[in-house]
Design a protein around this motif. Structure first.
Motif, PDB file in Angstrom:
ATOM      1  N   VAL A 162      90.982  19.361  28.170  1.00 59.70           N
ATOM      2  CA  VAL A 162      90.027  18.919  29.186  1.00 59.70           C
ATOM      3  C   VAL A 162      90.246  17.439  29.459  1.00 59.70           C
ATOM      4  O   VAL A 162      90.193  16.614  28.544  1.00 59.70           O
ATOM      5  CB  VAL A 162      88.573  19.154  28.742  1.00 59.70           C
ATOM      6  N   ASP A 163      90.509  17.128  30.710  1.00 66.30           N
ATOM      7  CA  ASP A 163      90.598  15.736  31.146  1.00 66.30           C
ATOM      8  C   ASP A 163      89.246  15.393  31.766  1.00 66.30           C
ATOM      9  O   ASP A 163      88.940  15.819  32.888  1.00 66.30           O
ATOM     10  CB  ASP A 163      91.724  15.580  32.171  1.00 66.30           C
ATOM     11  N   PHE A 164      88.424  14.645  31.042  1.00 64.46           N
ATOM     12  CA  PHE A 164      87.066  14.391  31.511  1.00 64.46           C
ATOM     13  C   PHE A 164      87.014  13.480  32.734  1.00 64.46           C
ATOM     14  O   PHE A 164      85.961  13.358  33.367  1.00 64.46           O
ATOM     15  CB  PHE A 164      86.206  13.849  30.372  1.00 64.46           C
ATOM     16  N   ARG A 165      88.153  12.874  33.098  1.00 70.68           N
ATOM     17  CA  ARG A 165      88.201  12.164  34.370  1.00 70.68           C
ATOM     18  C   ARG A 165      87.957  13.131  35.526  1.00 70.68           C
ATOM     19  O   ARG A 165      87.458  12.750  36.580  1.00 70.68           O
ATOM     20  CB  ARG A 165      89.550  11.469  34.544  1.00 70.68           C
ATOM     21  N   LEU A 204      82.475  19.431  23.006  1.00 65.64           N
ATOM     22  CA  LEU A 204      82.849  19.269  24.410  1.00 65.64           C
ATOM     23  C   LEU A 204      81.621  19.259  25.319  1.00 65.64           C
ATOM     24  O   LEU A 204      81.607  18.567  26.339  1.00 65.64           O
ATOM     25  CB  LEU A 204      83.824  20.361  24.839  1.00 65.64           C
ATOM     26  N   ILE A 205      80.595  20.012  24.960  1.00 62.73           N
ATOM     27  CA  ILE A 205      79.345  19.961  25.718  1.00 62.73           C
ATOM     28  C   ILE A 205      78.764  18.548  25.671  1.00 62.73           C
ATOM     29  O   ILE A 205      78.341  17.994  26.693  1.00 62.73           O
ATOM     30  CB  ILE A 205      78.321  20.983  25.170  1.00 62.73           C
ATOM     31  N   ARG A 206      78.759  17.961  24.482  1.00 66.49           N
ATOM     32  CA  ARG A 206      78.231  16.601  24.354  1.00 66.49           C
ATOM     33  C   ARG A 206      79.010  15.630  25.242  1.00 66.49           C
ATOM     34  O   ARG A 206      78.416  14.785  25.931  1.00 66.49           O
ATOM     35  CB  ARG A 206      78.300  16.150  22.883  1.00 66.49           C
ATOM     36  N   ALA A 207      80.321  15.764  25.235  1.00 66.16           N
ATOM     37  CA  ALA A 207      81.151  14.866  26.041  1.00 66.16           C
ATOM     38  C   ALA A 207      80.899  15.057  27.531  1.00 66.16           C
ATOM     39  O   ALA A 207      80.759  14.090  28.286  1.00 66.16           O
ATOM     40  CB  ALA A 207      82.629  15.093  25.719  1.00 66.16           C
ATOM     41  N   ALA A 208      80.817  16.313  27.983  1.00 66.42           N
ATOM     42  CA  ALA A 208      80.656  16.588  29.403  1.00 66.42           C
ATOM     43  C   ALA A 208      79.324  16.087  29.938  1.00 66.42           C
ATOM     44  O   ALA A 208      79.250  15.518  31.041  1.00 66.42           O
ATOM     45  CB  ALA A 208      80.789  18.090  29.659  1.00 66.42           C
TER      46      ALA A 208
END
Length: 271
Positions: A162-165, A204-208
């Motif tokens: 996942v690229d959060f950009r 990943l939920i926390r990051a998103a």
């Protein structure tokens, strides 16, 4: 904040109703979220011809209609062909286009013309800025409520990252949902089936949510290890409440910050 949750595929009414009952209960506990129950009547892109696909359109829509009536939940499901759009739109509250079909113009247009909200899963092969072309198709079809869902990018064989950009880039031209469970899938990683790493779903939920998104998509199951599809990357139903608490806490924390942070430093301070 949209919350889309449910088992990957309609296995039977018992599994579906157990998840729907818990989701309905949690929707009362978390009234700030907009809940949709998701499950597929057909998984048309399974790895193997021997894989379970689901009950099919007619029986699957009957189950989803029962979920709406008995549990008061809005529903969504995948459509794979244009002829499925009309009957499905008569039952569900949102149509979903699978990632592998995100560039299928006729399917995207048919969903847009249905008058229902449309969620298009961004293909694992698609750059975030290229998703703007999908949005233009949705607009051309008359869609007024639509989302693009990030679910990872192919990184070599049998792996996604996942690229959060991507969430930031796509939010400039559409509402964005993060798919927390398919993002940890290992496509085809099980030989004749996909594998996954569900231990990374909550991180990943926390990051998103911290980066900023309009919704979280997560497939959940009472016993993922016995699920007939996507078990290795699905969240156990018992952990759904914890996931929602996590979303609530981080969303509240982020809301105390500026809602529009600059993407680049001011010119007079740039080096």
């Amino acid at each position: 904040m949209l919350i889309i949750a449910g088992p990957c595929v309609i296995e039977n009414e018992d599994v579906v109703f157990r998840v729907a009952e818990e989701l309905s209960r949690l929707s009362l506990e978390f009234p700030e979220f907009d809940f949709y129950f998701k499950s597929s009547f057909d998984k048309a892109n399974r790895s193997s011809i021997r894989s379970f696909r689901g009950p099919g359109l007619e029986e699957g829509l009957k189950v989803l209609e029962k979920v709406k009536k008995e549990f008061g939940l809005k529903t969504t499901t995948d459509v794979h062909e244009t002829w499925q759009v009309e009957p499905t739109a008569q039952v569900v509250d949102m149509l979903q286009v699978p990632a592998f079909l995100s560039r299928q113009t006729d399917l995207v247009l048919a969903c847009a013309k249905s008058g229902k909200p449309v969620n298009v899963k961004k293909g694992q092969f698609m750059a975030p800025w290229d998703a703007k072309n999908v949005v233009e198709k949705l607009k051309a079809g008359g869609a007024v409520d639509y989302y693009i869902t990030e679910r990872g990018v192919s990184f070599g064989y049998n792996n996604l990252v996942v690229d959060f950009r991507s969430l930031v880039i796509m939010s400039q031209f559409t509402k964005v949902i993060f798919d927390a469970t398919h993002s940890v899938q290992l496509p085809g990683g099980g030989g004749d089936r996909s594998s996954g790493q569900r231990e990374f779903v909550l991180p990943l939920i926390r990051a998103a949510v911290a980066v900023g998104c309009d919704g979280i998509f997560m497939e959940v199951h009472p016993d993922p290890d016995k699920a007939l599809s996507d078990g290795p990357n699905m969240l156990p139903l018992k952990d759904l409440r914890k996931a929602l608490e996590t979303i609530r806490v981080i969303k509240d924390a982020v809301s105390t910050l500026s809602s529009e942070p600059p993407l680049l430093p001011p010119k007079d301070t740039a080096h």
